[in-house]
Design an enzyme around this catalytic site. Structure first.
Site, mmCIF file in Angstrom:
data_model
loop_
_atom_site.group_PDB
_atom_site.id
_atom_site.type_symbol
_atom_site.label_atom_id
_atom_site.label_comp_id
_atom_site.label_asym_id
_atom_site.label_seq_id
_atom_site.Cartn_x
_atom_site.Cartn_y
_atom_site.Cartn_z
ATOM 1 C CG ASP A 102 -1.726 1.204 1.436
ATOM 2 O OD1 ASP A 102 -1.528 2.182 0.693
ATOM 3 O OD2 ASP A 102 -2.581 1.201 2.346
ATOM 4 C CE1 TYR A 143 -3.848 -1.348 12.331
ATOM 5 C CE2 TYR A 143 -4.010 1.001 11.870
ATOM 6 C CZ TYR A 143 -4.402 -0.298 11.628
ATOM 7 O OH TYR A 143 -5.342 -0.553 10.670
ATOM 8 C CE LYS A 168 -5.731 -6.318 11.740
ATOM 9 N NZ LYS A 168 -5.012 -7.016 12.787
HETATM 10 C C1 F6R Z 1 -7.767 -0.424 7.788
HETATM 11 C C2 F6R Z 1 -7.449 0.946 7.389
HETATM 12 C C3 F6R Z 1 -8.431 2.020 7.676
HETATM 13 C C4 F6R Z 1 -7.829 3.061 8.633
HETATM 14 C C5 F6R Z 1 -8.857 4.147 9.009
HETATM 15 C C6 F6R Z 1 -8.265 5.235 9.886
HETATM 16 O O1 F6R Z 1 -6.737 -1.292 7.419
HETATM 17 O O2 F6R Z 1 -6.410 1.199 6.835
HETATM 18 O O3 F6R Z 1 -9.627 1.499 8.187
HETATM 19 O O4 F6R Z 1 -7.350 2.442 9.784
HETATM 20 O O5 F6R Z 1 -9.365 4.752 7.836
HETATM 21 O O6 F6R Z 1 -7.145 5.753 9.269
HETATM 22 P P1 F6R Z 1 -6.315 6.977 9.863
HETATM 23 O O7 F6R Z 1 -6.013 6.624 11.289
HETATM 24 O O8 F6R Z 1 -5.106 7.024 9.000
HETATM 25 O O9 F6R Z 1 -7.186 8.179 9.746
HETATM 26 MG MG MG Z 2 -4.052 2.140 3.315
HETATM 27 MG MG MG Z 3 -4.983 -2.033 2.180
#
Ligand code: F6R
Ligand code: MG
Ligand code: MG
Length: 381
Positions: A11, A228, A231
């Protein structure tokens, strides 16, 4: 000629948020890898996308863990990241955990699934690619494809499959692996891989002749980065037909969706929905998790394909079932079992919140005794 099929994914920036990839970024990655085919470093290449992830599919003769091939993928992702940064895409370059490539892309962020084999007279392979979930999402379907005769009729009927398959299982916390031979050690296998937070299937081999049948990416970014970072959105390669499960046996587990970890903030359980390439754009509550299946025939290493194997109305019911499962789980909101159990939440941003409250906890029994003592003293006075 021994052929290697390498799938390396990352990603490197989401469009919009974490839902999709941007065509300019995808094209840049494609151009870099394509130029290596022209130079003769690769036999062929293809690009797949699923949600906010890009997978580079490459055929070559350099074997697994090749510095040359990993370097090509790294440079392609670096170039793609430059474009993602220019467009200010979300999380641009998020899976490239370091600035410097050091010979092997494993441990640097991107996910890798590779296998080396002698190309058969006809070599059908399927590349599965999922978004908003983790490598353990493959545990259940791999068990069904290679060890469950109720799913795979070939285990009973085909003489090359009848001796079963051996699963190589990795403990993602210790890095140690164990090989389990099915059907003899089937229950031991299930004892491990039912624990999806700890054990993942890395490889599957055919017992008849030791041939590699399947391989999956097993990287857990949070364990690499120590925090974190989303995923791990895994990839997997499965060989089909003539002594391996038929294409239809390989796809069959996906006709009955099951629940995997991932979805919103990598912190929720949700159904894995099999979708066409076109529909691999998770948006509802950043999900639900998606999986695509890209089928290729290999011809002297050339990638003939892909064909979009879930673009079949026979999977419509699975998609509907996944929607119903999603509704049921969403009703739980932030409560378990929709939200992941506490051990898994340690790899999210939740511990930061919990830390703030640490100093405010008190012993409720001690407090009651103290109160009683104060009251007794008042009575005596
Ligand atoms: C799951 C994922 C999204 C982000 C969510 C919050 O793998 O990537 O669900 O965790 O959109 O993202 P932030 O914390 O970057 O605003
Ligand atoms: Mg992403
Ligand atoms: Mg992804």
């Amino acid at each position: 000629m021994k052929l290697t099929l390498s799938v390396i994914k990352a990603d490197i920036g989401g469009y919009v948020g974490h839902s999709d990839t941007h065509p300019e970024v995808v094209q840049t990655v494609k151009d870099v890898v394509g130029s290596e085919v022209e130079k003769g470093n690769l036999i062929d290449c293809g690009i797949l996308t699923c949600g906010d992830d890009i997978a580079i599919v490459m055929t070559h003769t350099h074997g697994v863990d090749s510095e040359l091939v990993h370097g090509i993928a790294w440079r392609a992702f670096e170039k793609g990241t430059e474009v993602a940064k220019k467009l200010k895409l979300y999380g641009a370059g998020q899976d490239l955990l370091t600035d410097a490539f050091s010979g092997n892309i494993k441990g640097l962020g991107p996910g890798v699934a590779e296998m080396e084999f002698e190309e058969r007279p006809s070599e059908p392979v399927i590349v599965f690619f999922a978004d908003k979930t983790s490598p353990s999402a493959w545990n259940l379907p791999l068990y069904e494809m290679f060890a469950d005769p109720m799913n795979t009729a070939g285990l009973v009927i085909d003489p090359k499959m009848h001796d079963g398959y051996t699963f190589e299982v990795l403990d993602v916390y210790t890095g140690k692996a164990v090989k389990l031979n099915t059907p003899a050690e089937l229950y031991d296998l299930l004892a491990l891989i039912g624990s999806v937070g700890k054990y993942v299937v890395k490889n599957v081999y055919r017992n008849y002749d030791g041939e590699i049948a399947a391989t999956a990416s097993t990287q857990r970014l949070s364990l690499m980065a120590g925090q974190y970072v989303g995923k791990d959105d895994p990839v997997m390669i499965v060989r089909a037909q003539s002594g391996f499960p038929a294409v239809g046996e390989i796809l069959e587990p996906f006709a009955r969706p099951w629940i995997v970890e991932g979805w919103m903030r990598g912190s929720h359980n949700g159904p894995l929905m099999p979708v066409s390439f076109e529909d691999a754009r998770p948006s509802r509550f950043d999900g639900p998790p998606r999986v695509i299946a890209a089928g290729y025939q290999l011809s002297e290493g050339k990638l003939i394909g892909p064909t979009d194997l879930f673009r079949d109305p026979a999977f419509d019911k699975a998609r509907m079932a996944a929607q119903d499962m999603a509704d049921i789980l969403r009703r739980q909101g932030i409560f378990e079992p929709h939200r992941l159990p506490a051990e898994e939440m340690e790899y999210t941003t939740l511990p930061k919140i919990l830390k703030k409250l640490e100093g405010r906890f008190y012993d409720i029994e001690e407090q009651r005794l103290e109160k009683d003592q104060v009251m007794e003293k008042e009575d005596m006075d």
